[in-house]
Design a protein around this motif. Structure first.
Motif, mmCIF file in Angstrom:
data_model
loop_
_atom_site.group_PDB
_atom_site.id
_atom_site.type_symbol
_atom_site.label_atom_id
_atom_site.label_comp_id
_atom_site.label_asym_id
_atom_site.label_seq_id
_atom_site.Cartn_x
_atom_site.Cartn_y
_atom_site.Cartn_z
ATOM 1 N N LYS A 34 36.629 62.100 35.458
ATOM 2 C CA LYS A 34 37.131 61.130 34.491
ATOM 3 C C LYS A 34 37.387 59.808 35.200
ATOM 4 O O LYS A 34 37.512 59.796 36.422
ATOM 5 C CB LYS A 34 38.409 61.661 33.838
ATOM 6 C CG LYS A 34 39.610 61.823 34.799
ATOM 7 C CD LYS A 34 40.766 62.514 34.107
ATOM 8 C CE LYS A 34 42.007 62.506 34.969
ATOM 9 N NZ LYS A 34 43.135 63.250 34.390
ATOM 10 N N HIS A 35 37.481 58.703 34.552
ATOM 11 C CA HIS A 35 37.276 58.446 33.138
ATOM 12 C C HIS A 35 35.979 57.688 33.060
ATOM 13 O O HIS A 35 35.900 56.581 33.588
ATOM 14 C CB HIS A 35 38.431 57.632 32.583
ATOM 15 C CG HIS A 35 39.777 58.214 32.965
ATOM 16 N ND1 HIS A 35 40.457 57.867 34.113
ATOM 17 C CD2 HIS A 35 40.564 59.147 32.354
ATOM 18 C CE1 HIS A 35 41.594 58.533 34.192
ATOM 19 N NE2 HIS A 35 41.695 59.329 33.142
ATOM 20 N N PHE A 36 34.999 58.259 32.398
ATOM 21 C CA PHE A 36 33.616 57.799 32.380
ATOM 22 C C PHE A 36 33.464 56.681 31.350
ATOM 23 O O PHE A 36 33.443 56.979 30.176
ATOM 24 C CB PHE A 36 32.732 59.000 32.054
ATOM 25 C CG PHE A 36 31.257 58.755 32.198
ATOM 26 C CD1 PHE A 36 30.681 58.599 33.441
ATOM 27 C CD2 PHE A 36 30.445 58.711 31.073
ATOM 28 C CE1 PHE A 36 29.314 58.395 33.567
ATOM 29 C CE2 PHE A 36 29.073 58.502 31.202
ATOM 30 C CZ PHE A 36 28.514 58.346 32.449
ATOM 31 N N THR A 83 36.674 63.422 24.896
ATOM 32 C CA THR A 83 37.301 62.092 24.891
ATOM 33 C C THR A 83 38.538 62.132 25.774
ATOM 34 O O THR A 83 39.085 63.209 26.046
ATOM 35 C CB THR A 83 37.817 61.682 23.498
ATOM 36 O OG1 THR A 83 38.772 62.664 23.075
ATOM 37 C CG2 THR A 83 36.697 61.542 22.498
ATOM 38 N N ASP A 84 38.998 60.970 26.155
ATOM 39 C CA ASP A 84 40.333 60.903 26.727
ATOM 40 C C ASP A 84 41.313 61.066 25.560
ATOM 41 O O ASP A 84 40.944 60.885 24.388
ATOM 42 C CB ASP A 84 40.563 59.585 27.472
ATOM 43 C CG ASP A 84 41.767 59.694 28.428
ATOM 44 O OD1 ASP A 84 42.534 60.677 28.321
ATOM 45 O OD2 ASP A 84 41.945 58.790 29.273
ATOM 46 N N TRP A 85 42.551 61.389 25.885
ATOM 47 C CA TRP A 85 43.529 61.766 24.848
ATOM 48 C C TRP A 85 43.825 60.632 23.872
ATOM 49 O O TRP A 85 44.107 59.510 24.278
ATOM 50 C CB TRP A 85 44.796 62.242 25.529
ATOM 51 C CG TRP A 85 44.818 63.745 25.718
ATOM 52 C CD1 TRP A 85 45.816 64.595 25.315
ATOM 53 C CD2 TRP A 85 43.817 64.576 26.326
ATOM 54 N NE1 TRP A 85 45.484 65.892 25.634
ATOM 55 C CE2 TRP A 85 44.271 65.912 26.238
ATOM 56 C CE3 TRP A 85 42.568 64.346 26.885
ATOM 57 C CZ2 TRP A 85 43.531 67.003 26.719
ATOM 58 C CZ3 TRP A 85 41.826 65.429 27.368
ATOM 59 C CH2 TRP A 85 42.309 66.709 27.278
ATOM 60 N N ALA A 128 44.469 71.318 31.346
ATOM 61 C CA ALA A 128 45.693 70.756 31.954
ATOM 62 C C ALA A 128 45.333 69.705 33.002
ATOM 63 O O ALA A 128 44.323 69.823 33.692
ATOM 64 C CB ALA A 128 46.534 71.853 32.593
ATOM 65 N N ASP A 129 46.175 68.684 33.110
ATOM 66 C CA ASP A 129 45.999 67.692 34.181
ATOM 67 C C ASP A 129 46.371 68.346 35.498
ATOM 68 O O ASP A 129 47.026 69.398 35.512
ATOM 69 C CB ASP A 129 46.937 66.504 33.911
ATOM 70 C CG ASP A 129 46.366 65.635 32.797
ATOM 71 O OD1 ASP A 129 45.258 65.120 32.982
ATOM 72 O OD2 ASP A 129 47.013 65.515 31.751
ATOM 73 N N GLY A 130 46.065 67.740 36.589
ATOM 74 C CA GLY A 130 45.405 66.484 36.823
ATOM 75 C C GLY A 130 45.056 66.391 38.305
ATOM 76 O O GLY A 130 45.117 67.356 39.065
ATOM 77 N N GLY A 136 51.890 54.149 38.036
ATOM 78 C CA GLY A 136 51.422 55.255 37.213
ATOM 79 C C GLY A 136 50.642 54.809 36.009
ATOM 80 O O GLY A 136 50.323 53.627 35.849
ATOM 81 N N GLU A 137 50.389 55.789 35.175
ATOM 82 C CA GLU A 137 49.562 55.578 33.993
ATOM 83 C C GLU A 137 50.250 54.639 32.997
ATOM 84 O O GLU A 137 51.466 54.668 32.850
ATOM 85 C CB GLU A 137 49.327 56.942 33.344
ATOM 86 C CG GLU A 137 48.360 56.895 32.224
ATOM 87 C CD GLU A 137 48.051 58.275 31.670
ATOM 88 O OE1 GLU A 137 48.369 59.296 32.308
ATOM 89 O OE2 GLU A 137 47.483 58.315 30.570
ATOM 90 N N GLY A 138 49.468 53.851 32.312
ATOM 91 C CA GLY A 138 50.007 53.053 31.211
ATOM 92 C C GLY A 138 50.282 51.604 31.573
ATOM 93 O O GLY A 138 50.382 50.760 30.693
#
Ligand code: BGC
Length: 765
Positions: free
Chosen positions: A213-215, A291-293, A107-109, A495-497
């Motif tokens: 993350k995120h490597f 991996t990332d999702w 689970a995140d985060g 945020g993300e994206g």
């Protein structure tokens, strides 16, 4: 002949597996050596261990950014959600019960456990604590505090049945516009690495695993799934990998999450150099890599590179892996290696150890931790004539700005946390006995609810912002007559994206926000009253145009669910601010070293060149003599500190040098100070930044008149630069300047140390 022998062995194993299964004597994970457990697995079972179950889906229904290839329909989403053991978790793994292998929950985060608070046919709400964003935690420069926060987050994960918390995020804040900077710590690799190590240690102390993350080099959201980062080996090592190296070596995270992007032409999840040569061989990492999702690359290249687990997994990946082993494209021993890496961690998990989780974490206790932790990372940027802390005569407050009533506690995307409540600044002030103007409060409340009805609904990718309410000059005059002070908030969401925009309303203040600061200040100033601005933001905003106007500016970040109380604790002086900037606030966006190399419009073939090389953040501003508005490491306090007695046990870097310095609180309030140790290297034939942060520490709470001696241990390797030509970390001979101060530009004490010979750590490839 050879093939025949192998076939016979294969048949024998299959028969044996069958026999064992019948006699119920199969080796069990945890009881038998992992090798024996793997020997009993079918090829399909092995393939399933390295591919998530695809049940979980953190992605909401459409629209998802085009960068995601896989589309998930709303119907799928609901099915996924209800199938999960922990509703709303990000993913899970395959169980093989006859070998004693349980399913593991991810689970995140970074700001707390992100799970769905609602469950079908269940009245109970499964809320988690929304902790302060990572950037605020970094601004505390307090590793013990971060560890404590990590422990609390980890314990919530544990009590909700989660095995691995997908945190911390630890990419370098290369550019102020990166949409996920709030999930990351700093522009500096040492601060990043130390914060991440503390967070991982805290999370793992509670019995669940962390995932750094995120490597690696995931420093933007724009086309994050395909962007090709072109970076020199030196900058990669010194800036982008360094933090990971520190965190891996100091805190041994159970898992590492590879990133979406490419580095120098190769996807990180397909990079043997990054995942095997550097991570495992050089740094001796022994957890596993996921991996990332939805980072859907070639699963076979990922397997070979050392990306052990594909998340959240999809059925086709299982078949691709089976086919590849059968066709000889993937050596089964590589699959076995990856399965081993995963099972070694599975053995440590709460699910494996059948932890009876309560679904009732200590939310109350954590709320008070959030309240105090948040105050420690807030940064006091301006405090003219000691306007803060508020004096006891101040009672009536003109509380302005949408953020004061609808505070932003964190960012969105996978870093969002479903918490049970968020305290507004209005609530905080009221609790402290202050009186926010009640008509204004009513006006804002009804304005905000009306606006929200008109705005599009919130989703994973976007939380719409309520535009500022226009307050007229007459209203401000009235408030200035009737109130003792104005407190005005400016808030931002990201945020993300998506990356942030170099526009008004994001990096720049809107005309209305600027006008409000000017009008409020002038209305209050003309009556001998003060104006305080509270910045409720996740990252850098333009301030040069207006920072001279208000009497005080408090950078409160996005401070978690107790936001209003934490901010009030600083405003009233219940807590003394001790946060220091973990990044630079430039005078102009154009001064940012990556400003011309930060993409806004990209396509499939996009590359981003890290032309600024190692000159990220203060390394650039200091070396190239560009004055920032607020420098890295800067932050005011309600008290003052005096630095003295700089001592070195030896000046020779052949030994460990112990540097000590005395810090005394010479003001009249208790407070903490962050002491920063920068080192300048001697002239060499490779470029060196004028200063680099090499050590830091925070004092205890010092009472007025109290002192503390802080000691720093320095070895030659701490001062190394990466030498591309020699493929080695090198500390060259010469005289190094040790500079001690309270920011990257406020240096109070200096001394020289000497390195008499080349110290080299060669990278073996
Ligand atoms: C994010 C990760 C997150 C994962 C699972 C991805 O979109 O980049 O940080 O851990 O989703 O939710």
């Amino acid at each position: 002949m050879k093939t025949k022998i192998w076939l016979n062995i294969g048949v024998a194993i299959a028969v044996l597996k069958g026999l064992c299964a019948c006699s119920n004597q199969l080796p069990q994970l945890g009881k038998a050596p992992i090798k024996e457990v793997i020997e009993m697995m079918t090829l399909e079972e092995k393939a399933r261990i390295v591919v998530g179950t695809a049940k979980a889906c953190p992605l909401p229904p459409q629209p998802a950014p085009a960068a995601f290839k896989r589309k998930v329909s709303p119907a799928d989403y609901n099915t996924f959600q209800t199938k999960m053991k922990v509703c709303g978790a990000a993913g899970d793994s395959y169980a093989i019960s006859h070998l004693g292998i349980p399913s593991i929950i991810y689970a995140d985060g970074p700001a707390g456990v992100r799970i769905d608070p609602n469950r079908e046919n269940d009245e109970k709400r499964y809320y988690a604590t929304a902790f302060p964003i990572s950037t605020l935690l970094a601004a505390s420069w307090n590793t013990e505090l971060v560890k404590q926060v990590g422990r609390a987050m980890g314990s919530e994960a544990l009590e909700y049945g989660v095995d691995i918390l997908l945190a911390p995020g630890m990419n370098i804040q290369r550019n102020p516009l990166t949409g996920r900077n709030f999930e990351y710590y700093s522009e500096d690799p040492l601060l990043t690495g130390k914060m991440a190590a503390a967070m991982v240690s805290g999370i793992q102390l509670s019995g669940v695993g962390a995932s750094v993350k995120h490597f690696v080099a995931n420093n933007q959201e724009t086309f994050r799934n395909g962007i090709n980062v072109i970076v020199s080996e030196r900058a990669l090592r010194e800036i982008y990998l360094k933090g990971f190296e520190i965190a891996i070596k100091e805190s041994k995270p159970w898992t590492v999450m590879s990133s979406y992007n490419k580095v120098n032409g190769e996807y990180t999840s397909e990079s043997e150099k990054l995942l095997t040569e550097i991570l495992r061989n050089e740094w001796k990492y022994d957890g596993f890599v996921m991996t990332d999702w939805w980072a859907e690359r070639d699963p076979i290249i990922q397997m070979k590179a050392g990306n052990d687990l594909l998340m959240p997994g999809y059925e086709e990946q299982v078949q691709i892996i089976i086919d590849a082993v059968e066709s000889g494209r993937l050596d089964e021993s590589i699959l076995d290696r990856n399965v081993t890496n995963i099972l070694k961690i599975v053995e440590k998990t709460p699910s494996f150890n059948e932890y009876a989780y309560s679904d009732a974490p200590s939310l109350k206790e954590h709320a008070s931790l959030v309240r105090s932790a948040a105050t420690e990372g807030m940064v006091l940027l301006e405090n003219r004539n000691g306007v803060l802390p508020l004096n006891n005569d101040i009672k009536k407050v003109a509380l302005l700005g949408v953020g004061a009533y609808d505070i932003v506690v964190g960012g969105h995307g996978s870093g969002y946390v479903y918490c049970s409540h968020k305290s507004s600044l209005e609530q905080g002030l009221v609790e402290a006995g202050l009186q926010p103007d009640s008509n204004l409060a009513i006006t804002y409340a009804s304005y905000i609810s009306q606006q929200k009805e008109m705005l599009p609904e919130e989703n994973f990718w976007h939380i719409p912002t309520v535009p500022e309410l226009k307050i007229t000059r007459e209203e401000l005059d009235y408030l200035a007559n009737t109130c003792d002070i104005a407190i005005l908030t400016i808030c931002r969401k990201s945020g993300e994206g998506d990356d942030r925009k170099l526009e008004k309303g994001d990096y720049y203040l809107t005309d209305q926000e600027l006008q409000m600061i000017m009008d409020t200040s002038s209305a209050f100033k003309s009556r001998g009253k003060k104006t305080v601005v509270v910045l409720n933001i996740g990252g850098v905003v333009e301030m040069t145009n207006w920072s001279h106007i208000p009497d005080a500016i408090l950078l409160a970040w996005q401070p978690g669910q107790e936001a209003g109380y934490s901010i009030t604790d600083i405003l009233t002086g219940r807590e003394n601010p001790s946060g220091k900037l973990p990044m630079t606030f430039p005078r102009r966006y154009e001064d940012v070293p990556s400003s011309t190399y930060f993409p806004f419009m990209v396509n499939d073939s996009s590359i981003v060149k890290y032309e600024e090389d190692i000159y990220v953040g203060y390394r650039h501003y200091n070396t190239h003599c560009i004055a920032p508005l607020y420098e890295f490491g800067y932050g005011l306090s309600y008290t003052e500190f005096e630095y003295s007695d700089l001592k070195f046990n030896t000046r020779n870097l052949a030994d460990t040098i112990i540097i000590s310095v005395n810090v005394k609180n010479v003001g009249n309030r208790a407070g903490k100070e962050v002491v920063q140790v920068y080192v300048s290297a001697p002239v060499s034939n490779i470029d060196k930044p004028t200063e680099e942060l090499r050590k830091f520490s925070k004092t205890q709470l010092l009472q007025p008149g109290e002192s503390e001696v802080l000691s720093f241990y320095l070895i030659a390797e701490d001062l190394a630069s990466y030498n591309d030509k020699k493929s080695a970390w090198l500390t060259e001979p010469g005289v190094y300047q040790v500079k001690i101060g309270s920011s990257s530009r406020r240096i109070y004490l200096q001394g020289e140390i000497e390195n008499k010979m080349n110290v080299m750590r060669k990278i073996k490839h």
